[in-house]
Design a protein around this motif. Structure first.
Motif, PDB file in Angstrom:
ATOM      1  N   SER A  74     119.128 -82.533-195.412  1.00  0.00           N
ATOM      2  CA  SER A  74     118.640 -81.573-196.395  1.00  0.00           C
ATOM      3  C   SER A  74     117.116 -81.557-196.408  1.00  0.00           C
ATOM      4  O   SER A  74     116.458 -82.481-195.921  1.00  0.00           O
ATOM      5  CB  SER A  74     119.148 -81.918-197.802  1.00  0.00           C
ATOM      6  OG  SER A  74     118.594 -83.149-198.249  1.00  0.00           O
ATOM      7  N   ILE A  75     116.578 -80.465-196.951  1.00  0.00           N
ATOM      8  CA  ILE A  75     115.145 -80.345-197.191  1.00  0.00           C
ATOM      9  C   ILE A  75     114.971 -80.023-198.668  1.00  0.00           C
ATOM     10  O   ILE A  75     115.525 -79.043-199.168  1.00  0.00           O
ATOM     11  CB  ILE A  75     114.513 -79.234-196.342  1.00  0.00           C
ATOM     12  CG1 ILE A  75     114.609 -79.583-194.853  1.00  0.00           C
ATOM     13  CG2 ILE A  75     113.056 -79.006-196.741  1.00  0.00           C
ATOM     14  CD1 ILE A  75     114.024 -78.524-193.943  1.00  0.00           C
ATOM     15  N   GLU A  76     114.209 -80.865-199.354  1.00  0.00           N
ATOM     16  CA  GLU A  76     113.994 -80.667-200.791  1.00  0.00           C
ATOM     17  C   GLU A  76     112.584 -80.152-201.034  1.00  0.00           C
ATOM     18  O   GLU A  76     111.607 -80.714-200.532  1.00  0.00           O
ATOM     19  CB  GLU A  76     114.195 -81.966-201.555  1.00  0.00           C
ATOM     20  CG  GLU A  76     113.982 -81.805-203.056  1.00  0.00           C
ATOM     21  CD  GLU A  76     114.172 -83.102-203.819  1.00  0.00           C
ATOM     22  OE1 GLU A  76     113.958 -83.099-205.045  1.00  0.00           O
ATOM     23  OE2 GLU A  76     114.509 -84.118-203.183  1.00  0.00           O
ATOM     24  N   ALA A  77     112.502 -79.070-201.790  1.00  0.00           N
ATOM     25  CA  ALA A  77     111.203 -78.530-202.189  1.00  0.00           C
ATOM     26  C   ALA A  77     110.896 -79.066-203.582  1.00  0.00           C
ATOM     27  O   ALA A  77     111.312 -78.501-204.592  1.00  0.00           O
ATOM     28  CB  ALA A  77     111.233 -77.010-202.191  1.00  0.00           C
ATOM     29  N   SER A  78     110.173 -80.177-203.635  1.00  0.00           N
ATOM     30  CA  SER A  78     109.848 -80.769-204.934  1.00  0.00           C
ATOM     31  C   SER A  78     108.725 -80.014-205.634  1.00  0.00           C
ATOM     32  O   SER A  78     108.546 -80.126-206.839  1.00  0.00           O
ATOM     33  CB  SER A  78     109.467 -82.241-204.756  1.00  0.00           C
ATOM     34  OG  SER A  78     108.402 -82.379-203.844  1.00  0.00           O
TER      35      SER A  78
END
Length: 228
Positions: free
Chosen positions: A172-176
């Motif tokens: 996954s890629i998380e955009a914090s």
């Protein structure tokens, strides 16, 4: 006084005229035949399908075998096929004497976002196009910042910069935040990507760090990778 009469013999039509009439008749027949059951659609061929089946695409054309081939509305058929969620573009044409050729270009799902309705698949332009099970190789996008359309496109730009082989290692890629993206690998290790900039160099750094020891890597500056 006897009345003189003169009879004139009619000449048969010149051979040239007869030939022209014959050609006209043949042309008329040739033009008319494709509109009759004498030249029906016997085959519908499909190219370019990946996620969809050829049967689904054929059904979308609404073309029935046996229809006179010249009566097929190929523009309407192409429009109907293009209306399928997976289809990016479609062309439909006649291949005389009896085949309809359908060529499709499907969306490529490189990412997806989970929602209560299901997984929304996202293409290379960062646009959602269908709710369906994610195909192999699609990367999950997460994080509250993804509600911003630009952030979602930035996340997709990161995904597409990563090679297909390495993409399979990214869970996954998380955009914090709009400028901070964090990758979670398939072994739960984390890679801090930073902003969606200099992505090609960061993608090369990613291919190196996955083979190193460590729980978290920071490649936001691909020239100065840190490990923790």
């Amino acid at each position: 006084m006897p009345e003189n009469t003169q009879a004139t013999r009619r000449r048969p039509p010149a051979r040239g005229v007869v030939a022209v009439l014959a050609v006209v008749a043949l042309v008329a027949i040739a033009v008319a035949v494709p509109f009759t059951p004498a030249m029906p659609v016997r085959t519908i061929e499909v190219e370019g399908e990946r996620q969809l089946s050829s049967d689904e695409i054929i059904a979308a054309t609404s073309i029935e075998e046996g229809t006179p081939i010249a009566r097929v509305d190929v523009q309407q058929a192409a429009s109907d096929v293009a209306g399928l969620p997976w289809v990016k573009s479609a062309t439909v044409g006649r291949s005389w004497p009896s085949t309809i050729a359908v060529t499709v270009e499907e969306h490529v799902a490189v990412a997806y976002a989970d929602t209560p309705e299901g997984s929304r698949l996202i293409d290379t332009r960062g646009e959602e196009f269908v709710v369906a099970d994610p195909p192999e190789g699609a990367v999950q996008l997460a994080g509250s910042a993804l509600e911003n359309e630009r952030v979602r496109r930035d996340a997709v730009a990161i995904v597409t910069s990563i090679s297909e082989e390495m993409r399979g290692r990214v869970a996954s890629i998380e955009a914090s935040s709009p400028s901070t993206f964090v990758l979670r690998l398939d072994d739960d290790r984390r890679v801090v990507w930073g902003a969606s900039k200099d992505n090609d160099n960061k993608a090369r750094a990613l291919e190196t760090v996955v083979h190193r020891e460590g729980a978290e890597f920071n490649i936001s500056n691909p020239e100065l990778v840190t490990v923790r």
